[in-house]
Design a protein around this motif. Sequence first.
Motif, mmCIF file in Angstrom:
data_model
loop_
_atom_site.group_PDB
_atom_site.id
_atom_site.type_symbol
_atom_site.label_atom_id
_atom_site.label_comp_id
_atom_site.label_asym_id
_atom_site.label_seq_id
_atom_site.Cartn_x
_atom_site.Cartn_y
_atom_site.Cartn_z
ATOM 1 N N TYR A 1 0.856 -1.194 0.000
ATOM 2 C CA TYR A 1 0.000 0.000 0.000
ATOM 3 C C TYR A 1 0.895 1.249 0.000
ATOM 4 C CZ TYR A 1 -4.412 -2.423 1.120
ATOM 5 O OH TYR A 1 -5.539 -3.194 1.086
ATOM 6 N N PRO A 2 0.987 1.990 -1.088
ATOM 7 C CA PRO A 2 1.878 3.152 -1.092
ATOM 8 C C PRO A 2 1.452 4.246 -0.123
ATOM 9 C CG PRO A 2 0.588 3.041 -3.131
ATOM 10 C CD PRO A 2 0.372 1.762 -2.411
ATOM 11 N N GLU A 3 0.140 4.400 0.139
ATOM 12 C CA GLU A 3 -0.308 5.488 1.010
ATOM 13 C C GLU A 3 0.120 5.287 2.461
ATOM 14 O OE1 GLU A 3 -1.536 8.360 0.342
ATOM 15 O OE2 GLU A 3 -1.846 8.067 -1.810
ATOM 16 N N LEU A 4 0.416 4.060 2.865
ATOM 17 C CA LEU A 4 0.930 3.851 4.219
ATOM 18 C C LEU A 4 2.289 4.517 4.376
ATOM 19 C CD1 LEU A 4 0.035 0.129 5.003
ATOM 20 C CD2 LEU A 4 -1.079 2.190 5.884
ATOM 21 N N LEU B 1 -7.092 6.409 2.488
ATOM 22 C CA LEU B 1 -5.960 7.333 2.571
ATOM 23 C C LEU B 1 -5.739 8.057 1.249
ATOM 24 C CD1 LEU B 1 -3.450 5.096 4.573
ATOM 25 C CD2 LEU B 1 -4.668 7.104 5.435
ATOM 26 N N HIS B 2 -5.931 7.351 0.144
ATOM 27 C CA HIS B 2 -5.729 7.998 -1.158
ATOM 28 C C HIS B 2 -6.804 9.044 -1.425
ATOM 29 C CE1 HIS B 2 -5.537 8.332 -5.629
ATOM 30 N NE2 HIS B 2 -4.255 8.360 -5.344
ATOM 31 N N SER B 3 -8.044 8.768 -1.032
ATOM 32 C CA SER B 3 -9.101 9.769 -1.212
ATOM 33 C C SER B 3 -8.817 11.002 -0.367
ATOM 34 C CB SER B 3 -10.468 9.181 -0.852
ATOM 35 O OG SER B 3 -10.631 9.062 0.552
ATOM 36 N N ALA B 4 -8.237 10.822 0.819
ATOM 37 C CA ALA B 4 -7.855 11.968 1.653
ATOM 38 C C ALA B 4 -6.767 12.785 0.970
ATOM 39 C CB ALA B 4 -7.366 11.472 3.012
ATOM 40 N N HIS B 5 -5.846 12.098 0.316
ATOM 41 C CA HIS B 5 -4.792 12.779 -0.438
ATOM 42 C C HIS B 5 -5.407 13.635 -1.542
ATOM 43 C CE1 HIS B 5 -0.457 12.212 -2.174
ATOM 44 N NE2 HIS B 5 -0.877 13.458 -2.295
ATOM 45 N N LEU C 1 2.303 8.534 9.932
ATOM 46 C CA LEU C 1 2.402 7.077 10.072
ATOM 47 C C LEU C 1 3.844 6.588 10.072
ATOM 48 C CD1 LEU C 1 -0.562 5.827 7.830
ATOM 49 C CD2 LEU C 1 -0.484 6.114 10.317
ATOM 50 N N ASP C 2 4.778 7.488 10.393
ATOM 51 C CA ASP C 2 6.189 7.093 10.429
ATOM 52 C C ASP C 2 6.444 5.946 11.405
ATOM 53 O OD1 ASP C 2 5.797 10.083 9.956
ATOM 54 O OD2 ASP C 2 7.814 9.795 9.162
ATOM 55 N N ALA C 3 5.719 5.948 12.523
ATOM 56 C CA ALA C 3 5.977 4.948 13.570
ATOM 57 C C ALA C 3 5.103 3.706 13.435
ATOM 58 C CB ALA C 3 5.756 5.580 14.951
ATOM 59 N N LEU C 4 4.300 3.628 12.371
ATOM 60 C CA LEU C 4 3.432 2.464 12.207
ATOM 61 C C LEU C 4 4.270 1.209 11.984
ATOM 62 C CD1 LEU C 4 0.623 1.196 11.840
ATOM 63 C CD2 LEU C 4 0.802 1.751 9.398
ATOM 64 N N ARG D 1 8.406 -1.549 9.451
ATOM 65 C CA ARG D 1 7.801 -0.231 9.563
ATOM 66 C C ARG D 1 7.289 0.211 8.200
ATOM 67 N NH1 ARG D 1 8.406 1.873 14.523
ATOM 68 N NH2 ARG D 1 10.159 1.162 15.786
ATOM 69 N N ALA D 2 6.136 0.893 8.220
ATOM 70 C CA ALA D 2 5.514 1.295 6.970
ATOM 71 C C ALA D 2 6.379 2.261 6.185
ATOM 72 C CB ALA D 2 4.157 1.930 7.252
ATOM 73 N N ARG D 3 7.243 3.032 6.861
ATOM 74 C CA ARG D 3 8.078 4.001 6.175
ATOM 75 C C ARG D 3 9.249 3.367 5.427
ATOM 76 N NH1 ARG D 3 5.389 8.110 5.127
ATOM 77 N NH2 ARG D 3 4.977 9.657 6.720
ATOM 78 N N ALA D 4 9.604 2.130 5.807
ATOM 79 C CA ALA D 4 10.872 1.567 5.327
ATOM 80 C C ALA D 4 10.718 0.863 3.992
ATOM 81 C CB ALA D 4 11.435 0.610 6.368
ATOM 82 N N LEU D 5 10.142 1.523 3.001
ATOM 83 C CA LEU D 5 10.048 0.922 1.682
ATOM 84 C C LEU D 5 11.448 0.822 1.086
ATOM 85 C CD1 LEU D 5 6.947 2.598 0.099
ATOM 86 C CD2 LEU D 5 7.115 0.485 1.377
#
Length: 473
Positions: free
Chosen positions: A67-70, A439-443, A76-79, A131-135
């Motif tokens: 999910y790219p929006e995560l 999340l994408h609709s919020a974007h 959501l850095d700490a997710l 972690r969600a940030r660590a793509l």
Amino acid sequence: MLEPAYQADVVVVGAGVAGLSAAHRLISAGVTTAVLEAAPYVGGRMSTEKVDGFRLDRIGQLLSTSYPELELSPGLDALVLRPFAPGVLLHSDGRRHRAGAPARGGSARSALHAVRALASAPRSSAAPAVRARALGPAALPRARTGALPRPRAGAPLGSAVDQARLGSALTRFAATPVERLLARPELPAARALAARGLPARTVDGFLRPLLATLLCDPDLTTSSRCADLALRTFASGRLCLPEGGAEVVPELLAATLPPGTVHTGVRVTAVSTTSVTTAEHGEIRCRAVLVATDARAAAELLPGLRVPDFHPVTVVHHTTDDPPATGGYLLLDSDRGGPVAHTAVVSRVDPARAPAGRALVSSTVLGPCPAEVDTAVRIHLSRLYGTSTARWETLAVHHTAEAVPAMRPPHDLRRPVRLLAGLYVCGDHRDTSTVQGALHSAHRASTAILSDLAANRPMHHADPSPATPRAAA
């Protein structure tokens, strides 16, 4: 609490993941924002009940590492995500078979959306946390699988040749651009599966139960384009759970907003392009309003907004001190021999969801809730896991009638988020019916608001109940 004369650039109605994510983007751009939530807590349908040290999701949303929006959503850095073992387990003819796992030594392309492990699990039975940030290009470590049977001829995947064809099809899905998937003819997913060029045994034994799980749609009436996106997500990432329960996602978003941004227990009764009216605090003036509630609540505030059909979901949580040995897999029933669509020992995936010495087994029933649901689920689980469930303790049965908005064809994956200059809407009912879609609709909505505010377009001075937006919005 809010004062009657409180003003903000933007008022967001609803503190689910869509509204909170939009608030992050607006505030980051220097726009003063207030989030109003009628419930006493944030999160909406992403809620988690706490019982005797267990964390029990009400709907049991499955996230994906692809999910790219995560990764893109501020806050959501700490997710921390807890991935299931690669692929899924399929139960068929009394046996369990692994399916859908990426081949060893997969290409960099197939691993593009995988996430790098950052921390070890607190218990040896769990998969490593990510972690969600660590793509990044590094693939996730392979989880311990235990002595599970390998797919073979006679399994739901068919022969070795059929399995190779399935693996090739999943690899193609992972590499296919989204735009190409969306350009395909649109049919109900059940009809489109027949045109995939795969054996009927593979379609019925693997793709149907997998898509029913991913879409929460047991009859596969969903648009084939949405089903293709779901298969692409599955093929390019790993199914996972947020550590600590579904509520962690909205709580992280809320906690990282400036203090005083989110106000719970405030019921909005009417909206216009320049104000919202609340039951507790009267009128609150603003420059724009974003309605970020569920579809039905949004339609009550925005007459003319389409309310979709919904897929009901029932989640049954059990605990035992002698969990079945299925590793960290999601288990699906290829035979469809009972009410359970999918089940897992979720405490093996996320140990934070159960106290020490106890296992949490969470099972999902799609469609109408059957009579005597706990009894029916126990009988089915006994067959799926190959063990007695008589001594399992039932912790909770959560039935949500309007759990997931239906996405039947023709389905617009980018429904309008700007209704009028000054009046906007977002949520999973405007995109795909997933956390990614919300999340994408919020974007999209926050981008539209910032564009309109920057252009300083004249705002409509409407009554508290706005003029009816486009009838098919």
